[in-house]
Structure formats: C-alpha cells, structure tokens
Design an enzyme around this catalytic site. Structure first.
Site, PDB file in Angstrom:
ATOM      1  CB  SER A 110      -0.891   0.005   1.251  1.00 61.37           C
ATOM      2  OG  SER A 110      -1.692   1.157   1.275  1.00 61.37           O
ATOM      3  N   GLY A 111       0.557   2.169  -0.924  1.00 63.37           N
ATOM      4  CA  GLY A 111       1.327   3.405  -1.036  1.00 63.37           C
ATOM      5  C   GLY A 111       2.445   3.343  -2.039  1.00 63.37           C
ATOM      6  CB  THR A 115      -4.364   3.181  -7.567  1.00 68.59           C
ATOM      7  OG1 THR A 115      -4.756   2.204  -6.591  1.00 68.59           O
ATOM      8  CG2 THR A 115      -5.609   3.764  -8.215  1.00 68.59           C
ATOM      9  CG  ASN A 160      -1.731   5.197  -0.726  1.00 67.10           C
ATOM     10  OD1 ASN A 160      -1.687   6.392  -1.014  1.00 67.10           O
ATOM     11  ND2 ASN A 160      -2.015   4.268  -1.605  1.00 67.10           N
ATOM     12  CB  SER A 163      -4.724   2.843   0.782  1.00 69.63           C
ATOM     13  OG  SER A 163      -4.510   1.452   0.784  1.00 69.63           O
ATOM     14  CB  SER A 164      -6.744   0.109  -3.923  1.00 71.14           C
ATOM     15  OG  SER A 164      -6.576   1.083  -4.910  1.00 71.14           O
ATOM     16  N   GLY A 390      -0.612  -5.597  -2.175  1.00 71.28           N
ATOM     17  CA  GLY A 390       0.659  -6.304  -2.059  1.00 71.28           C
ATOM     18  C   GLY A 390       0.760  -7.049  -0.743  1.00 71.28           C
ATOM     19  CD  GLU A 392      -2.207  -5.292   3.534  1.00 69.24           C
ATOM     20  OE1 GLU A 392      -2.811  -5.787   4.502  1.00 69.24           O
ATOM     21  OE2 GLU A 392      -2.681  -4.397   2.811  1.00 69.24           O
TER      22      GLU A 392
END
Length: 1137
Positions: A110-111, A115, A160, A163-164, A390, A392
């Site tokens: 994330s980040g 996206t 992020n 973040s998605s 991704g 985590e």
C-alpha cells in the site's frame, strides 16, 4: 544517417544500470544502490528483463505528457530509457499485431503507486488506440470508472492517502483493429470491516467524506444528513482532513464520472441514500432491558436515527427494531426466537452495515460492467489489468492480512512459473539449448493454506461449520494438531518443542514462513470474519424495504425462497475467486509492474534503504534477476546489434552489405570474444555475461571518441576552406562594386557642372523677360487705379444725398405713430372703466334676486324635500342605466367575455352581479340545446381539461377536435370484422397506434381497442390479436409535458399481463385515449395514476428503461422520434414549438 542510427538505446546516457539483468556484480547491496542512484536522478523506472520496477516519487514528474506518449509509441521495448509506457506499448502492440491476449500484473504494498500505475497504463492505451465517436465514448467510460471505484473502494491509511482497499482486475476488450469495445471489472475482498472501525490515523472510505463535504444543502436535507463529521460514529475524526485531498471537488468528479459511465439520476440518488443510511445506522445505540426470565434484551436508546434510516430505505421501523432485539433460528420445520443482548445487537448492527456497503460496492461493479461491456458479439482481444494489494506485514495481522498474503503467494507462484516458461520458450524459439534453473517453489506454502483436506482455510471452514462451541482458540488447537510438523508453520502450542521457549510467538498466534518472510497472525476474529454472518431476520427486513436496490442486494431475504443451507464462508469465496483469477491469467501473456514505496513519510526525495530492501525481498526481485541471468543476461536482434557496434570492425564499418547475422559473426570474431560468452540464435545474439556487454560498450565509447575526433578534423578543414573561398569571392565582388562606384561618381560631377552652366544662362534670359513684363503691368495698374478713385467719389456723393432724404421721411412717420398710439391708449382706459361698472351692477342685481327668491320660497320648503329629490334623481339614473344596458347587451355565446362599461362608480356591485346572472342564464339557454350524446362529449372534454390543461403542450391542439371514439368503424369495416367478433364488449375507442420497440426505438403499427373491461392490441394488417390486458391490471399511465404522442401503460407487478413488461405506445390522439381510460377506471371505482414528466421509467421484462424527452427538431420532419442510446435509456426528440 539511417533510421536505426537516429534512434537512442537503453544503454545510451544510462544513469546507473537501466536493466538489472546487466548489473555487475549482482548483490542485494548493488541492487539497492542502483535503485537509489536512479531515484536520486528522477529515474523512477528500472527493468528486470521485461519486468518494470516502479518507485513512487511522491511528486509530479514531467514524463507523462502527450509528447512522451508519441515518443514511446510503436518503439522497441529496449529502444528507449525504462518507462511504464514502454511496457504498455509492448503489451498493446502484441495484442493488436500478434493476436495475443495480454495481462498486466501490478503488485506492491500500500502506497507504492499501484493505482496510479494502472491509470497510466489505461491512459496510454486510450491515447494510442483508434479514434471515433463510439471509440472515444468507450475509452471515456473505461477511464471514468476509476473515480467511481476509488470513491467507494479507497481510503486514507497511515501508508497511503488513497489506498485501494479492494483488489481489481479489469479485462479491456478490443476488436481486430485494436480499438476498445468495452470492458469487464472483477473485484476481490473489499475491506468492509473499515466501514465500522478504522485504525488510528486512518479514515473510512472516501465517499462518506465526499458526500458530507461536496453535496449541496438541498441534497443533504433530502438525505437527512448534517455536514458536521463529528455527528457520525462510523467516521474517525483524527484524520478527517487530508492534505492534497479536496473531498468537495472529488464528489463533483464522482457525480460527473457516474453520469459518463451511464448511471441514471434515480440510481445515483438510490446509492447516496444507501450511503446516508449506513452513516445513520452507525449512530444507533442500544441499552439493556431486563425480562421476566432473567435475560437482558437490547433496546434502541434514541429512535430518531433509526426512524430517519428507515425513511431513507423505506423500511418498517418496528420490524427493524425487532430484528435488533430478537433472532429467529430455523431448522427444517421448527422456528426458535431468542433475544439479543446489547453486545449481540451491536454485532448485528455492524454486520448489517458491512453487508450493506460490501453489497452496494458489488452492485456498483456490476452496474459499471453493464455500461462498459462490449455491445457486439464479434471475437474480441483482451488486455487484463490487475491492481491488487501487495504483501502485508503489520504489527497486528489478522484474517484480512492472511487472505491478502495467500493471494500474493499465488501470484508469486504464477510469476515464477510464467517467467521461466517465457524464458524457456524464447530459448526454444531461438534454437538455444535450455539450461534447467534452480529456484524456490512456493507451492508448498500455497498447499499449506489451500489444501482441501489439511489446508488452513479448509480447517477454518470445518471449524465454522462444526456444531457445538466454536472459538478462535479451538481453531488454533486444530492447527497445532494437524500442521505442527509442517516446515513453514510455527506455533508455540504445537507439538514441535523448538517453539516452546520462543517468546516472540504469543500463545494466541501462529506464524507462517512466506516466500517474503515470516508473518505472525493473531487468531482473534478469524472465525467471525470467515463466517461473515448476517442474521436472517435482518435480511428479510431489508428485502421488504420499499427501495429500488434492497431486493437486489438481499435476495436471500425473500420469504418465498427461504434457503436453510449455510452460505459459503468468506475464505471459501475468496479461494474460489483467486482460483478463477489464476486460470484467467494463465491464458494470457503476462506483463509485470513491481511497485516499490521509497519511504514511509510519503515525501519526495527520500530513499529509505531498509524499507526498499524489505520490499525487494518479498517481491522476489533478486530471484527474478537470477532467473533471468541463469542462461544469458542479454539478448538483442542482429540488425540493431550490428548497427550499434559496426564501428568496432573495419570490415563492417561504415556499411555491411551481407546478412546481419554474418556481420555480427565477423564483428565478434574480429574482437576476439571467447565463444563461450555468446550464442547465435535464429534472430538474436545471446550474451552470457554482462561484463562482455560492458566491454563492447566501452570499446564502442572509445571508438565513438576517435570517430568524433576524425569528424571534427575533417569538419574544421572543410570549414576553413569554405571561409577562404568565401573571402576570395567577397574581394572580387568588392573590387567590382568599387570600380562601378568611382565611374558613377565621375559621371555625376560632369553632369552636375553642365546643369549649373545651363541654369545660369536660362536665369539671365528669364530675368530680362520678367523686367519687361513688370513695366507693362505697372502701367495698366496705374490707369485702372485712377478710374476707380473717380467712380468712387461720384458714388459717395449720391449716397449722402439719398441718406438725407430718407432721414426726413422717417422722422415724420415716427411722430404720427406716437400720436395715434397715445390716442388709442386713452380710449382703451375709458372702455375698461365702463365695463367694470356694468359688471358690478349685474352682480349686485343677481344677489338681490336670489335673496328675494329664497325669502319667498322658504315658507313652502319641507324637511324631506332633499330626500325626495335624491330618490327621484337615483330612479332616473337607474332607468337610464337599464335602458342603455338593454341596447348594449353582448351576444348569447358563452365564450363571449365582453360586457358594457360601468357608467357610474356606485353601480359597481350591481354591474358585476348583473354580468354574472346574465352569463349563467346564457349558459343555461346554451345547455338546453344539447343532446345527450353532445353532453357526454363535452363532459369528456372537461375531464381532459382537468387532466392536461397547462400540463401538456399537446393539449391545446386537441381542444377543437371532437372525440369520435371509433375511428376504424369496427362494425362496418370488413377488414376488422373478425377482430370485432372476438371482442365481446362494446368498443369505446378504436384507433391505430405505434408500439415502440425497446431494442431500437422504432414503432410498429397496432390496432388499439378499448372496452370497459379490456385493452386490446392487434396487428393492423391481419387483425390478429397480439395482447389483451384487463383494465384491472392497469395501474398508471406516464406521458411527457411536451407536444409528442408517446405514452407508457404501467401494469401491476406480478400480474399475468406484466410478464413481458409495460407498453410504450405513440398516438396522435393521446389526449382522447388517456381521457377515456381515466373515465372508465373512475366509473368502476378504481383510480389510475397519470404521471406527467419528461423522464420516466418503463419496465421491459426484467429491466427498467428510462425514457427521456428532449427539445430539438428531429431530422426526418416535424414528428417526435425515439432513439435507443444504451441498454437503459431511450431518448425522444420532440420538435421545438
């Protein structure tokens, strides 16, 4: 210079190493240093063969312009410096030219910029593919689906700001030319727990904040919301405001994007109502209430939020309140109702909120797919774009991290498999011997998680379905029993003694050694999150809601379709989705983008080596490089290789005449490169060691310097000789010009001297003639002057004489006029005095006569004399008024609005009342002339006026047309005798109408028959009956407010007539048809709803289609035309009045 020589290369002006395969030596430290070196120089993209590594710069860079798109368009992958556009172009050209389906896998934590990377890929493909109105519309819809999904699926996290919180896979479909036709989106594992609870420093999903910040006051009032974020329990306040995020502007962007994608206005309103209802749901709180049996029952504290939520969703308040207090358990034929305590009520509330949001998100994805799906059924080429979370590793890892990391294990497995397969296929294609490559196969970890018998997910499902007491601890005990001997599973309570003293492993946790490292999972919440249960009572309440979306979102709540089977668990559903995704990816040619986050501060120009090193490890990038370098580190086609290095050999420089492969062989032989360092493929040269490539590059650079020196020497000689020749030509030109100038100057001097002599002679002659002429002129002027003086003296003497005579005559006239004036003024004064005396005598005499008369008649006067005179006067005025009114009465027509003017102010009331009485009498006389048939026609006209007057533009044109009813003469027309015999009742109305086809908006003529019981549609040529609808099944009619003849007959839901949906018809006699329908329904004691609106919904079978009326002249004449815009919209163009 040739075209190939004009192009740049990946190896030219390279900062660090652009392709990690060429890195020498290859260590983790050199890998990180190379990334840092390129990052410091704003080079955020680096290759590993065909894999793109992308570092998030946390700042805008000028590398995504339209010029950049053109630069990378139709270029070889290694031809320019590393860029995400190069990968997108390679994938698009492979799809378009080689007919290979592609997929682009974007991974990273994330980040890291996943996206944004997916947006860049889609924007590049949209920029380079075909143009045209339909193609541009499809591209715009595909691009605008991103803001909608980001608003509902993204949130601010500590890592992020955008973040998605879901995985997204989009298949973009292309035709044989490479133009986009549509797309299909799949979503995976929305983090719905974020709806009810967010970690510190994070926010809920963007849409909640965007709605409260960007919606208008009127919209918020309709949704019963307040702009103050602190009033909602589901919204965290410590990070409500995010730097760089304008929630109000983003809300407007989302609304615009939904309109472009194809959402109807009522669908957007329904979605916002659901979002508002979730906020209201979070504010519902409970209190305990003791019962007789000693158990506590939950009760709602403040029912205001509950009431507003029920009003938004159309839910019965008492039913929802009961569902929060009781739970019904069904087992075959038995039903047991149990009370819910406060904790269970809060669990039910949060479960309902999570299910509402996750199902709404799934509906949004489905609805977007309906709009962007390809309309044609031709064979399509597909490019998939996977943007998924991704790997985590947090301090506290739960069920969500377990599922996400399982997905990344599967992606890593397919990544290694496809990379090796691609490498092997290229070696076989080029005729190079394949060398087996050793690598870590993570299939054992995937099997630990997904094995159908002893896998962790299978055991978790088994625990959830097992009767009896099931807790997270019993699940952990089961893992410790079955997985204790697995080399990648660690638990302190397992039978393996080596973990008994491991204090880094708590008792309520287990640890899995993933390919990216060890991850500690806390089992708390695993069972509940996997169950993902929503009480059946809540599902049934939601299904009964009077809201357009609720029945679609909660189909299991249908009481007619009760399913006692337990729904599949969240883990089972995700495993099935991942399996489907893997099968899909294996059918496509893969392209990889590995996103890396350079720092945790979300700041530019900061590169944290430890953080990047951690991501490089779990992304397996070093292993990817080793796989790539296990055979040959570098490969290149013969033509560009020869073009690049031909200057290193005299035989190949400057031009090689033979085949490119023979030129490369001659070149490498001349350079004395060992044979084991390279191999010849069918179309490429393969170089084993990067040092060999760098040796070639160094020799090329040295040779280029020598060539540059030679070129400089030749250029300088040519330049000096050119300058000399130029100076020589210049000297000749200057000498020629000087000689010309000298001769011209000498000629001018002679010419000027001659002109001076000539001028002096001519001057002397002219002066001599001038003196003679002047003398003659002076003589003539002297004679003229003397004559003039004499004539002037004579004229002045005559003038003095005439003036003297005139003065004498004027003096006599003035004296005589003064005498006559004085005489006239004296006479005037005398006459005025005499007139004043006569007037005074007359006034005095009049006063005297008046006094005498008053004294004489005073004795005859009475007290009521004034009243009688007044009454007499009024009577005379009234008599005169009525006689005048009799002469000026208007005509007997009821529509004649003229009336004589009022003569006196005090007659205002009588004048108005007489006008009203006369109009009533006139109307009565007019009605007495009506027959019963004519009276019925006027009653219908009156009813049509009540329905349509000032509401529909078509109505005024129908006023003068009589309602005939049977326009087809059913009884006498032989064409319709058979149809007339089939209809048993009396036909009230028979006419030809157009039935509108939903597929293309065109009309088909039909015979329209209306009786007191039925409504019949038949074929206008054969008379065959097409449809017969009982009037009891007709619930309403929808028409527009404009001058068209379109109308929709809405049928009762569930009736037999409504099986094929409502009827959309068009007729010039719309006013008469709807008026007669209304009279029949009213006379039978039923009501019919007549909706007059320029936008209404029509039910066609299972779909609702919006019919929208627009002002504007149609191309084919003055009649209204209907055209299908998409699956859910019909547009009717109405001529301007």
């Amino acid at each position: 210079m040739s075209k190939m020589e004009a192009k740049t290369s990946l190896l030219d002006n390279m900062i660090g190493v652009g392709d990690m395969v060429l890195l020498e030596p290859l260590t983790e430290e050199s890998f990180i240093n190379n990334l840092k070196n390129r990052f410091d120089h704003s080079e955020i993209y680096t290759y590993i063969g065909s894999v793109v590594i992308s570092l998030n710069p946390y700042r805008p860079l000028p590398i995504y312009t339209a010029d950049k798109v053109e630069e990378y368009r139709n270029r070889n992958f290694y031809e320019l410096s590393p860029h995400i556009y190069a990968l997108a172009d390679e994938a698009y050209r492979s799809l378009r030219d080689q007919d290979k389906d592609q997929c682009i896998l974007i991974t990273g934590e994330s980040g890291a910029g996943k996206t944004e990377a997916s947006k860049l890929v889609m924007s590049y493909v949209a920029a380079v593919c075909g143009k045209g109105q339909e193609v541009n519309k499809v591209k715009e819809q595909l691009l605008q689906s991103n803001p909608v999904l980001e608003a509902f699926g993204n949130a601010k996290t500590v890592r992020n700001d955008n973040s998605s919180r879901f995985g997204k896979y989009m298949d973009i479909e292309f035709d044989f030319k490479g133009d986009p036709l549509g797309g299909v989106i799949s979503n995976y594992l929305l983090e719905k727990s974020r709806v009810v609870k967010q970690p510190r420093g994070e926010r809920n999903f963007h849409i909640f904040y965007q709605l409260l910040s960007g919606a208008s006051e009127d919209t918020l009032k309709k949704l019963k919301l307040d702009r103050d974020l602190s009033k909602y329990n589901y919204l965290s306040l410590d990070s409500a405001a995010v730097n760089g995020l304008d929630d109000a502007a983003n809300f407007r962007t989302v609304r615009n994007a939904m309109q472009i994608v194809g959402f109807m206005e009522d669908e957007v309103q329904s979605v916002l109502e659901l979002v508002a209802a979730i906020l209201k749901l979070g504010n519902i709180e409970f209190k305990p209430e003791s019962r007789v049996n000693g158990f506590d029952e939950s009760r709602v504290k403040d029912k205001n939020d509950l009431k507003e939520m029920c009003e938004l969703l159309g839910i019965e308040q008492s039913a929802l309140e009961r569902a929060f207090s009781f739970r019904t358990v069904e087992a075959r034929l038995d039903k047991v109702s149990t009370t819910l305590n406060v904790a269970q009520a809060y669990y039910a509330r949060d479960a309902l909120a999570k299910n509402l949001y996750s199902r709404l998100f799934s509906w949004l994805v489905t609805r977007i797919n309906e709009s962007i799906k390809a309309q044609t059924k031709v064979r399509k080429k597909v490019m998939g774009v996977l943007d998924i979370y991704g790997f985590e590793i947090f301090e506290d890892n739960s069920f969500e991290q377990f599922i996400i990391n399982y997905c990344n294990e599967k992606l890593q497995q397919i990544f290694i498999e496809l990379t090796l397969r691609e490498e092997q296929e290229e070696y076989v294609r080029e005729g190079i011997e394949w060398t087996n490559i050793e690598y870590f196969n993570n299939a054992i970890i995937c099997d630990l998680i997904e094995n159908n018998q002893n896998g962790i997910l299978a055991m978790l499902d088994e625990e959830c379905l097992r009767p009896g007491t099931v807790t997270d601890e019993t699940f952990l005990d089961k893992l410790n029993t079955i997985c204790a001997d697995h080399q990648h599973f660690e638990s302190r309570l397992s039978k393996n003694s080596k973990f008994l003293t491991d204090h880094t492993l708590p008792h309520n946790c287990f640890r899995i050694q993933h390919y990216a490292g060890k991850v500690l999972y806390r089992v708390e919440g695993f069972v509940d999150k996997n169950n993902d249960l929503l009480y059946r009572d809540l599902s049934q309440v939601m299904f009964k809601a009077n809201h357009s979306l609720m029945k679609l979102l909660f189909p299991e709540g249908n009481p007619n379709k009760v399913n006692l089977k337990r729904p599949p668990t969240a883990g089972f559903q995700f495993r099935a989705s991942v399996g489907t995704l893997m099968k899909n990816l294996l059918t496509k040619n893969p392209n990889y983008i590995r996103c890396i986050k350079p720092n945790d501060k979300k700041a530019a120009h900061i590169f944290t080596e430890s953080l990047v090193c951690h991501q490089v490890r779990y992304l397996g990038l070093m292993e990817n490089v080793r796989v790539r370098r296990a055979g040959y580190a570098f490969r290149q086609a013969y033509e560009p290789c020869l073009e690049r290095y031909k200057m290193l050999c005299k035989q190949t420089w400057p031009h090689w005449k033979g085949p490119a492969r023979e030129g490369v062989e001659v070149l490498l032989t001349d350079l004395q490169i060992p044979n084991e360092e390279f191999s010849y493929g069918r179309s490429k040269i393969f170089i084993r060691n990067p040092r060999t490539l760098f040796t070639l590059e160094n020799k090329r650079a040295q040779c280029l310097e020598d060539l540059a020196t030679l070129i400089q020497k030749i250029y300088r000689g040519w330049k000096r000789r050119t300058e000399f020749l130029l100076m020589k030509r210049s000297q000749v030109v200057v000498a020629a010009w000087y000689r010309r100038y000298a001769q011209q100057k000498k000629y001018q001097q002679i010419k000027s001297s001659t002109i001076v002599v000539q001028s002096f002679i001519r001057g002397w002659k002219a002066r001599k003639i001038l003196r003679e002429l002047k003398y003659q002129k002076r003589c003539q002027e002297a004679v003229t002057t003397i004559a003039a003086y004499w004539h002037g003296t004579q004229a002045r003497m005559e003038l003095r004489r005439l003036k003297t005579e005139a003065r004498n005559r004027h003096a006599v006239s003035v004296i005589w006029a003064s005498w006559l004036g004085m005489k006239a003024r004296r006479e005037l004064r005398r006459l005025k005095e005499e007139a004043r005396r006569r007037h005074a005598v007359a006034v005095i005499w009049a006063y005297w006569l008046g006094l005498k008369v008053r004294r004489e008649y005073r004795k005859f006067f009475r007290a009521n004399a004034g009243k009688k005179i007044y009454e007499f006067t009024i009577q005379r005025i009234m008599q005169k008024y009525f006689l005048e009114l009799k002469k000026t009465l208007p005509s007997m027509s009821p529509i004649d609005k003229s009336w004589p003017a009022r003569p006196y102010l005090f007659l205002e009331g009588a004048h108005t009342e007489l006008r009203r009485i006369f109009h009533l009498w006139r109307c009565k006389k007019y009605r007495e002339q009506f027959t019963e048939q004519k009276k019925a026609i006027f009653e219908e006209k009156l009813e049509a006026s009540e329905i349509f007057k000032d509401k529909k533009t078509l109505y005024p044109s129908s006023v003068g047309q009589p309602f005939k009813g049977d326009y087809l003469e059913m009884k006498t027309n032989p064409r319709y005798q058979k149809l007339n015999n089939l209809v048993e009742e009396k036909v009230i109305l028979a006419d030809i109408v157009n039935k509108i086809n939903r597929a293309n908006g065109k009309g088909a003529p039909r015979v329209f028959l209306l009786t007191k019981i039925n409504l019949v549609l038949a074929d206008h040529k054969t008379g065959q009956m097409k449809a017969s609808v009982p009037l009891s099944d007709l619930t309403g009619v929808s028409v527009s407010s404009q001058s068209d003849g379109f109308f929709a007959l809405r049928l009762k839901e569930g009736s037999a007539s409504a099986a094929k949906g409502d009827f959309l018809l068009s007729s010039e006699r719309l006013i008469e048809i709807i008026t007669k329908l209304h009279r029949i329904k009213t006379s039978s004691g039923e009501q019919i709803n007549i909706d007059i609106s320029d936008e209404f919904l029509v039910q066609f079978k299972q779909d609702k289609v919006c019919v929208k009326f627009l002002q504007g002249g149609p191309k084919n004449g003055n009649s209204a035309t209907c055209k299908r815009k998409n699956n859910r919209l019909l547009e009717v163009s109405v001529p301007s009045p």
